[in-house]
Each structure stands twice: as C-alpha cells, then as structure tokens.
Motif scaffolding. Structure first.
Motif, PDB file in Angstrom:
ATOM      1  N   ALA A 270      64.143  60.576 -54.477  1.00  6.21           N
ATOM      2  CA  ALA A 270      63.503  62.103 -54.483  1.00  6.21           C
ATOM      3  C   ALA A 270      63.310  62.483 -52.781  1.00  6.21           C
ATOM      4  CB  ALA A 270      62.479  62.460 -55.335  1.00  6.21           C
ATOM      5  N   ILE A 271      62.534  61.619 -52.151  1.00  2.00           N
ATOM      6  CA  ILE A 271      62.214  61.978 -50.704  1.00  2.00           C
ATOM      7  C   ILE A 271      63.538  61.991 -50.034  1.00  2.00           C
ATOM      8  CG2 ILE A 271      60.809  61.026 -49.134  1.00  2.00           C
ATOM      9  CD1 ILE A 271      59.153  62.260 -51.370  1.00  2.00           C
ATOM     10  N   SER A 272      64.453  61.068 -50.164  1.00  2.00           N
ATOM     11  CA  SER A 272      65.686  60.785 -49.475  1.00  2.00           C
ATOM     12  C   SER A 272      66.519  62.262 -49.556  1.00  2.00           C
ATOM     13  CB  SER A 272      66.558  59.942 -50.084  1.00  2.00           C
ATOM     14  OG  SER A 272      67.302  60.235 -51.345  1.00  2.00           O
ATOM     15  N   ILE A 273      66.474  63.437 -50.413  1.00  2.00           N
ATOM     16  CA  ILE A 273      67.041  64.328 -50.453  1.00  2.00           C
ATOM     17  C   ILE A 273      66.289  65.682 -50.008  1.00  2.00           C
ATOM     18  CG2 ILE A 273      68.451  63.571 -52.434  1.00  2.00           C
ATOM     19  CD1 ILE A 273      66.970  65.392 -54.354  1.00  2.00           C
ATOM     20  N   LEU A 274      64.995  65.396 -49.403  1.00  2.00           N
ATOM     21  CA  LEU A 274      64.429  66.435 -48.708  1.00  2.00           C
ATOM     22  C   LEU A 274      65.074  66.880 -47.285  1.00  2.00           C
ATOM     23  CD1 LEU A 274      60.718  65.290 -49.459  1.00  2.00           C
ATOM     24  CD2 LEU A 274      61.741  67.325 -50.369  1.00  2.00           C
ATOM     25  N   ASP A 275      64.773  67.871 -46.862  1.00  2.00           N
ATOM     26  CA  ASP A 275      65.274  68.143 -45.415  1.00  2.00           C
ATOM     27  C   ASP A 275      64.631  67.326 -44.389  1.00  2.00           C
ATOM     28  OD1 ASP A 275      67.121  70.145 -46.524  1.00  2.00           O
ATOM     29  OD2 ASP A 275      65.784  71.820 -46.457  1.00  2.00           O
ATOM     30  N   ALA A 276      65.353  67.229 -43.674  1.00  3.32           N
ATOM     31  CA  ALA A 276      64.594  66.128 -42.347  1.00  3.32           C
ATOM     32  C   ALA A 276      63.018  66.812 -41.940  1.00  3.32           C
ATOM     33  CB  ALA A 276      65.472  66.311 -41.202  1.00  3.32           C
ATOM     34  N   GLU A 277      63.002  68.144 -41.841  1.00  3.69           N
ATOM     35  CA  GLU A 277      61.698  68.760 -41.285  1.00  3.69           C
ATOM     36  C   GLU A 277      60.568  68.418 -41.928  1.00  3.69           C
ATOM     37  OE1 GLU A 277      64.288  72.231 -42.506  1.00  3.69           O
ATOM     38  OE2 GLU A 277      64.459  70.197 -41.522  1.00  3.69           O
TER      39      GLU A 277
ATOM     40  N   GLU B 154      57.763  71.910 -52.761  1.00  2.00           N
ATOM     41  CA  GLU B 154      57.010  73.298 -52.748  1.00  2.00           C
ATOM     42  C   GLU B 154      55.455  72.762 -52.263  1.00  2.00           C
ATOM     43  OE1 GLU B 154      57.532  74.456 -56.520  1.00  2.00           O
ATOM     44  OE2 GLU B 154      59.780  75.096 -56.535  1.00  2.00           O
ATOM     45  N   ILE B 155      55.025  71.615 -52.482  1.00  2.00           N
ATOM     46  CA  ILE B 155      53.836  71.310 -51.923  1.00  2.00           C
ATOM     47  C   ILE B 155      53.690  71.392 -50.560  1.00  2.00           C
ATOM     48  CG2 ILE B 155      52.174  69.341 -51.961  1.00  2.00           C
ATOM     49  CD1 ILE B 155      52.770  68.770 -54.984  1.00  2.00           C
ATOM     50  N   LEU B 156      54.829  70.630 -50.001  1.00  2.00           N
ATOM     51  CA  LEU B 156      54.751  70.786 -48.439  1.00  2.00           C
ATOM     52  C   LEU B 156      54.862  72.272 -47.819  1.00  2.00           C
ATOM     53  CD1 LEU B 156      57.063  67.513 -48.197  1.00  2.00           C
ATOM     54  CD2 LEU B 156      54.589  67.706 -47.812  1.00  2.00           C
ATOM     55  N   GLN B 157      55.532  72.934 -48.572  1.00  2.00           N
ATOM     56  CA  GLN B 157      55.859  74.166 -48.013  1.00  2.00           C
ATOM     57  C   GLN B 157      54.702  75.214 -48.619  1.00  2.00           C
ATOM     58  OE1 GLN B 157      59.808  75.159 -49.610  1.00  2.00           O
ATOM     59  NE2 GLN B 157      60.702  74.665 -47.567  1.00  2.00           N
ATOM     60  N   HIS B 158      53.645  74.617 -49.112  1.00  2.00           N
ATOM     61  CA  HIS B 158      52.315  75.528 -49.491  1.00  2.00           C
ATOM     62  C   HIS B 158      52.704  76.498 -50.543  1.00  2.00           C
ATOM     63  CE1 HIS B 158      49.848  73.906 -46.307  1.00  2.00           C
ATOM     64  NE2 HIS B 158      50.926  73.873 -45.547  1.00  2.00           N
ATOM     65  N   GLN B 159      53.916  76.174 -51.360  1.00  2.00           N
ATOM     66  CA  GLN B 159      54.203  77.266 -52.360  1.00  2.00           C
ATOM     67  C   GLN B 159      53.556  76.612 -53.877  1.00  2.00           C
ATOM     68  OE1 GLN B 159      58.484  76.956 -52.180  1.00  2.00           O
ATOM     69  NE2 GLN B 159      58.485  78.332 -50.394  1.00  2.00           N
ATOM     70  N   ARG B 160      53.076  75.308 -53.693  1.00  2.00           N
ATOM     71  CA  ARG B 160      52.693  74.949 -55.058  1.00  2.00           C
ATOM     72  C   ARG B 160      51.181  74.189 -54.671  1.00  2.00           C
ATOM     73  NH1 ARG B 160      55.306  72.550 -60.171  1.00  2.00           N
ATOM     74  NH2 ARG B 160      57.071  73.482 -59.432  1.00  2.00           N
ATOM     75  N   THR B 161      50.083  74.488 -55.429  1.00  2.00           N
ATOM     76  CA  THR B 161      49.166  73.849 -55.205  1.00  2.00           C
ATOM     77  C   THR B 161      48.234  73.570 -56.554  1.00  2.00           C
ATOM     78  OG1 THR B 161      47.120  73.446 -53.586  1.00  2.00           O
ATOM     79  CG2 THR B 161      47.703  75.621 -54.266  1.00  2.00           C
TER      80      THR B 161
ATOM     81  N   ALA C  11      61.785  68.788 -55.811  1.00  2.00           N
ATOM     82  CA  ALA C  11      61.261  69.971 -55.767  1.00  2.00           C
ATOM     83  C   ALA C  11      59.938  70.348 -55.743  1.00  2.00           C
ATOM     84  CB  ALA C  11      62.104  71.065 -56.785  1.00  2.00           C
ATOM     85  N   ILE C  12      59.119  69.392 -56.906  1.00  2.00           N
ATOM     86  CA  ILE C  12      57.702  69.915 -56.753  1.00  2.00           C
ATOM     87  C   ILE C  12      57.195  69.184 -55.417  1.00  2.00           C
ATOM     88  CG2 ILE C  12      55.454  68.796 -57.519  1.00  2.00           C
ATOM     89  CD1 ILE C  12      57.330  68.587 -60.338  1.00  2.00           C
ATOM     90  N   ILE C  13      57.479  68.217 -54.625  1.00  2.00           N
ATOM     91  CA  ILE C  13      57.149  67.660 -53.412  1.00  2.00           C
ATOM     92  C   ILE C  13      57.378  68.731 -52.428  1.00  2.00           C
ATOM     93  CG2 ILE C  13      57.314  65.853 -51.528  1.00  2.00           C
ATOM     94  CD1 ILE C  13      57.966  63.894 -54.057  1.00  2.00           C
TER      95      ILE C  13
ATOM     96  N   GLY D  93      50.094  66.606 -47.359  1.00  2.00           N
ATOM     97  CA  GLY D  93      51.181  65.846 -47.213  1.00  2.00           C
ATOM     98  C   GLY D  93      50.998  64.327 -47.301  1.00  2.00           C
ATOM     99  N   GLN D  94      49.832  63.829 -47.696  1.00  7.47           N
ATOM    100  CA  GLN D  94      49.711  62.296 -47.827  1.00  7.47           C
ATOM    101  C   GLN D  94      49.389  62.023 -49.174  1.00  7.47           C
ATOM    102  OE1 GLN D  94      46.004  62.674 -45.067  1.00  7.47           O
ATOM    103  NE2 GLN D  94      46.793  60.791 -44.386  1.00  7.47           N
ATOM    104  N   PHE D  95      50.163  61.253 -49.908  1.00  7.65           N
ATOM    105  CA  PHE D  95      50.628  60.776 -51.056  1.00  7.65           C
ATOM    106  C   PHE D  95      50.532  59.437 -51.320  1.00  7.65           C
ATOM    107  CE2 PHE D  95      53.011  64.495 -50.250  1.00  7.65           C
ATOM    108  CZ  PHE D  95      52.781  65.459 -51.226  1.00  7.65           C
ATOM    109  N   ILE D  96      49.923  59.144 -52.755  1.00  8.70           N
ATOM    110  CA  ILE D  96      49.496  57.674 -52.873  1.00  8.70           C
ATOM    111  C   ILE D  96      50.193  57.441 -54.083  1.00  8.70           C
ATOM    112  CG2 ILE D  96      47.617  58.301 -53.945  1.00  8.70           C
ATOM    113  CD1 ILE D  96      46.441  55.594 -53.159  1.00  8.70           C
TER     114      ILE D  96
END
Length: 355
Positions: free
Chosen positions: A204-211, A320-327, A316-318, A184-187
């Motif tokens: 892209a971040i603005s359209i993510l769900d609040a959680e 899926e990363i946050l949801q552990h669906q992509r790594t 979508a990439i971010i 969850g930490q990005f640079i």
C-alpha cells in the motif's frame, strides 16, 4: 487452600511485556489475595523479573499440555481449577485432566479463525471434537462476541449455556497519552506472520506518490517468521527510508504517544490487545473488520476500517491522512478507561472461581 493450574500456550519474552503478561501477573496477585495457590505452565521462553512472584513451569521439551500432565503424574498434585489460555479447545487433553480429581475446567479461547473460515474437513473435525470432548470443559470463555460465536459454530450451539464473553483489558495507566498530532508517524505492533497482513501495508505504501512517501515514517515493532521476507519486500520496493523494523520492545507503553495512528492490516483477530494499547495511548487505529475489531473500532470515530487484503483502500486512507483530508479529531482513550481496563478483566475472570 484451593489450587489453580493455569496452562498457557504462551512464550515469556522479556523484550515484549504485553497486555497478557500484565493480566497474568495481576490475576496471580488477586488470586493469592483470595487464598488460592496458583501454578503456571508456559510453553516457552525464560522466566524474568516481571514474573518474579509467580510459581512457573517452562515447558521446553514437549507441548504445554503434555508438560502439565507429566507434572501431575510426577507430583500427584490435584487442582480445584484448571484454566487454559491459547490452548486448542475440545481435545483429548481435557478428558485426561478431568480424570484427576475432577477439577473445574475453564478454557479461554484467544485463537483467531481464518478470514474465510475453516475448510469443510476442519469444520467436520471440530464438530466431532465438540461432541467428544466439550463435556470435559465446564466453562468456555471467548475474548469477544465474535469469539463466542465462533466457539458455538465450531463445536456446537448446545454449548451456549456454558459459553461467556470476557473482554481483554489493559493497564491503561501504563500508557503515556499522545498529546500532539504527530502527523505522518505510524506504528505497527504485531507478530510478523502472514496473517497479520503487513505485506499488504508495504504494498500500500509502495503505490503512494513519491512526495507523499517523504511525509511518512512507519516503525514496525515485533518479531516473527516473516521478518526476513518483509525486510526483503521493503528493500525491493525502495521503502527503507519510510519503514523501519524495530524488533520487540518492553517500552511500547511509553512509545505509542510518538505516533499518529496504529496500522493493523490483519486477516485474523479475536480481540486485539494492540488495538487496546494504542487507544489507551490516545492513538487511533487503522485496521480491518475481522474478528472482534468492530466491537471496539468505529470507523471515523476512533479509527478507520478497510477491507482485509485491499491495499488500494489502505493506501487511499493513508494518502488522505497525509493530505489532511481525513482525521480523528477527538480523544480515543476514554473507552479503554471505562470498559476495557485490566482490573475489570481480572475481576471478571475471578468471578469464574465462584467467589
């Protein structure tokens, strides 16, 4: 003793010691070891301790090209080699330098091209400049295969016999390796201008769900003309808890390890030093397929690729990363250690001096 002049449209900045700074210092040291005398011309900034051993002229009142020509007229100094970095190719400048002592001229092209190419007028102008002035450059160097192709497209296919590729390289030993997922930490490590696409990242971040927003932190390192606009956009989108602006930092080699991914939503690139730095720290990269990016980033292996300007894909990439669906499971630093390292870059440039 043979003399080299290195003419760089590059500003020295003590708060950001990057890959090119390390190259310049390492190149100077190696040239001196071979008996060359090296004079450096930079377009701005201030000399600082990292550059203490270099013979430097800072060009503040005029362009670095005019500064160099003025120096030659005043000092009546002849150089055996003249090397340019970040300087526009095929201009009258190169004709002028060839008139003084007939130096061997090497021009290194780091300059990115627009995503959709130059407009027709610019293309025609480049072709004309190639016909008029390419004969005054003995060697063209592209920092990627993409850049070499663009040199030939811009200035003429006839230049292929004197155009080569020398990839950028970095001092990978300077970079602390990421050992943990740092989930969850990005640079972002970038100049803050529109062509770097950071506005797309904010959207892209603005359209993510609040959680999901609560799961991420993005630190942006860099300065530039778009800084105030980007900060205003972050505030408008209520993302001040997620996105921080950290300015420039000479400590980036130690800081990369704190992050899970480098975000680079760029529209224009030749061969990104930020990508090399991130991989050297074992931090995979989320970026676009522009410039030479695909020459180093393989989707799903050492990073993820999305279409430039496509905020939906990036979001979508971010997600899926946050949801552990992509790594990215494996290490990503070995490519840098084996192929894109500073010593190789320096040696490849030294080879141009006919050693």
């Amino acid at each position: 003793m043979k003399r080299i002049a290195v003419v760089c449209n590059y500003r020295l900045n003590a708060s950001r010691i990057g890959g090119m700074d390390r190259f310049f210092v390492a190149y100077d040291r190696k040239c001196k070891a071979y008996g060359f005398d090296v004079k450096w011309f930079f377009s701005g900034g201030k000399r600082f301790s990292f550059y203490k051993d270099l013979d430097i002229e800072i060009c503040r009142k005029t362009s670095v090209e005019n500064c160099f020509l003025s120096f030659q007229r005043k000092e009546k100094t002849e150089f055996d080699f003249i090397i340019t970095h970040f300087v526009e190719l095929c201009t009258p400048f190169f004709k002028k330098v060839k008139k003084i002592g007939q130096p061997y001229v090497i021009s290194v092209d780091h300059n990115p091209r627009p995503l959709n190419g130059f407009p027709l007028k610019k293309k025609l102008k480049n072709k004309l400049k190639g016909k008029l002035y390419s004969c005054y450059i003995d060697k063209f160097i592209g920092v990627s295969n993409y850049t070499k192709t663009q040199i030939l497209n811009d200035y003429g296919k006839n230049l292929s016999s004197k155009t080569e590729v020398i990839y950028n390289g970095i001092a990978f030993g300077e970079y602390a390796l990421r050992q943990q997922a740092n989930h969850g930490q990005f640079i972002v490590a970038s100049h803050l201008r529109s062509s770097k696409g950071i506005q797309d990242l904010v959207n892209a971040i603005s359209i993510l769900d609040a959680e999901l927003k609560q799961l991420l932190e993005i630190d942006i390192f860099g300065e530039g003309p778009m800084e105030a606009e980007l900060k205003a956009l972050v505030k408008e989108k209520n993302l001040e808890e997620q996105i921080r602006f950290c300015g420039s930092s000479p400590e980036l080699p130690k800081l990369f390890q704190k992050y899970s991914y480098l975000l680079q939503p760029t529209y224009m690139e030749c061969f990104s030093l930020s990508i090399l730095e991130s991989l050297a720290a074992n931090v995979p990269v989320i970026t676009t397929p522009v410039g030479g990016n695909l020459e180093i980033i393989e989707d799903g292996t050492n990073g993820f690729i999305f279409e430039a300007g496509n905020t939906g894909q990036l979001s979508a990439i971010i997600k899926e990363i946050l949801q552990h669906q992509r790594t990215i499971a494996g290490p990503v630093n070995h490519l840098i250690e084996n192929k894109y390292y500073l010593e190789k870059m320096v040696n490849d440039h030294l080879y141009l001096l006919k050693l």
